[in-house]
Design an enzyme around this catalytic site. Structure first.
Site, short mmCIF file in Angstrom:
data_model
loop_
_atom_site.label_atom_id
_atom_site.label_comp_id
_atom_site.label_asym_id
_atom_site.label_seq_id
_atom_site.Cartn_x
_atom_site.Cartn_y
_atom_site.Cartn_z
CB CYS A 128 -0.93 -0.01 1.20
SG CYS A 128 -0.19 -0.66 2.69
CG HIS A 241 -0.94 3.77 4.87
ND1 HIS A 241 -1.40 3.30 6.08
CD2 HIS A 241 -0.45 2.67 4.21
CE1 HIS A 241 -1.20 1.99 6.16
NE2 HIS A 241 -0.62 1.58 5.04
#
Ligand code: 2RA
Length: 344
Positions: A128, A241
């Site tokens: 990711c 994130h």
């Protein structure tokens, strides 16, 4: 034309997002199989008004399947890859199991879509943190090659799974009630705390998560000499994130030029209100397809440096959406079957 799709790991955070995205994006599904461990088998989920029963994965699960979206961890991907490819399906794998294998394309559709054509039945979805950074910096790299990247990540609990997201909420409540927070899924209390990513440490002192960014970015960019370092940190955020990125070029990269490129870059939304001091935040990135980028500025310590800040949904673009975009790319380019091996 429509396709027979299987989700391996259908009950996880990414599996659930895959299901949602297949529906939201009107992916051409003729049949959908939801596969998980025997423990999860038997439960049902709704898909496009139909109740689907989750099946325990077995050798025959992949027969008559065109696309397998796998997000059940590396050991499960390794266990079933042979059956998947033998059944004639293409595996888009979210685990790190095959990412660095030379015969497995590692693809971010906005960056290296052409790499998918070389697949031999397996395509790997990058980590990711790598996906989010690649989408944001590749448009600059295309204009002026990046020589060095310094990445600092602020990674949400979702990267440790759905149960970790629940645990950080419980830890927050415990602390607010003056009780000791429990860390059972997460290695330590994350609420009102943060800790260096707890993936396996290598002899270099880097952890696996940091080395994924280093090695995967070089492979995706086709830039083996790209110098890159990373420090990955888990923070008390639910599902997006954030990353502080420092880029070094061979010559100065004008901030305005960078802005101009990112405003039109695929998969990127420029979020910068300097007057309001408003820039990308996880609460804005959560649930969104785009990577939010902002605070683009000259590196005051280096005339050839540029700083930027990004936030992206770890479950969505960081995993499920990228995998589905790869599947859409394969359909668009008629690449569902492995490329003919040169001397086959
Ligand atoms: C993490 N990137 O955030 C990992 C999960 N894929 O821990």
């Amino acid at each position: 034309q429509s396709y027979r799709v299987a989700i391996l790991g259908a009950t996880g955070a990414v599996g659930t997002e895959l299901l949602e995205l297949l529906d939201q994006r009107n992916f051409p599904v003729s049949e959908l199989k939801l596969l998980a461990s025997p423990r999860s088998a038997g439960s049902t989920v709704m898909f496009q008004g139909e109740s689907l029963t989750i099946e325990a994965v077995n050798e025959s699960s992949f027969n008559n399947v065109d696309i397998v979206l796998a997000s059940a961890g590396g050991s499960i991907s390794k266990q079933w890859v042979k059956d998947i490819v033998a059944a004639g399906a293409v595996m888009i794998d979210n685990s790190s199991a095959f990412r660095m294998q030379p015969d497995v394309p590692l693809v971010v559709p906005e960056v290296n879509p052409e790499a998918a054509a070389a697949h031999q039945g397996v395509i790997a979805n990058p980590n990711c943190t790598t996906i989010l950074m690649s989408v944001a910096v590749y448009p600059l790299h295309q204009v002026l090659p990046i020589r060095r990247i310094v990445a600092s990540t602020y990674q949400s609990a979702s990267g440790a799974g759905a149960r970790a997201m629940e645990e950080v909420k419980k830890q927050s409540i415990a602390i607010l009630q003056g009780q000791e927070p429990k860390a059972e899924i997460l290695p330590y209390p994350l609420a009102f705390n943060l800790f260096p990513h707890n993936s396996k440490l290598e002899a270099s002192g880097y952890c696996e998560e940091e080395l994924k960014m280093v090695n995967e970015t070089r492979k995706i960019f086709g830039a083996p000499d790209l110098r890159i370092t990373a420090t990955c940190v888990r923070v008390p955020v639910l599902r997006a994130h954030s990353e502080a990125i420092n880029l070094e070029f061979d010559s100065p990269f004008a901030v305005e030029k960078a802005r101009e490129l990112l405003i039109q870059a695929p998969g990127v939304q420029l979020v910068e209100d300097w007057d309001a001091n408003y820039f990308p935040m996880p609460i804005d990135a959560s649930g969104k397809d785009d990577v939010l980028v902002g605070r683009i500025r000259q590196d005051i310590s280096n005339p050839n440096g540029l700083e930027l800040w990004l936030c992206g949904d770890q479950i969505r673009k960081g995993a499920a959406l990228n995998a589905i975009q790869i599947a859409e790319l394969l359909i668009e380019k008629n690449l569902l079957k492995p490329a003919l091996v040169a001397n086959s």
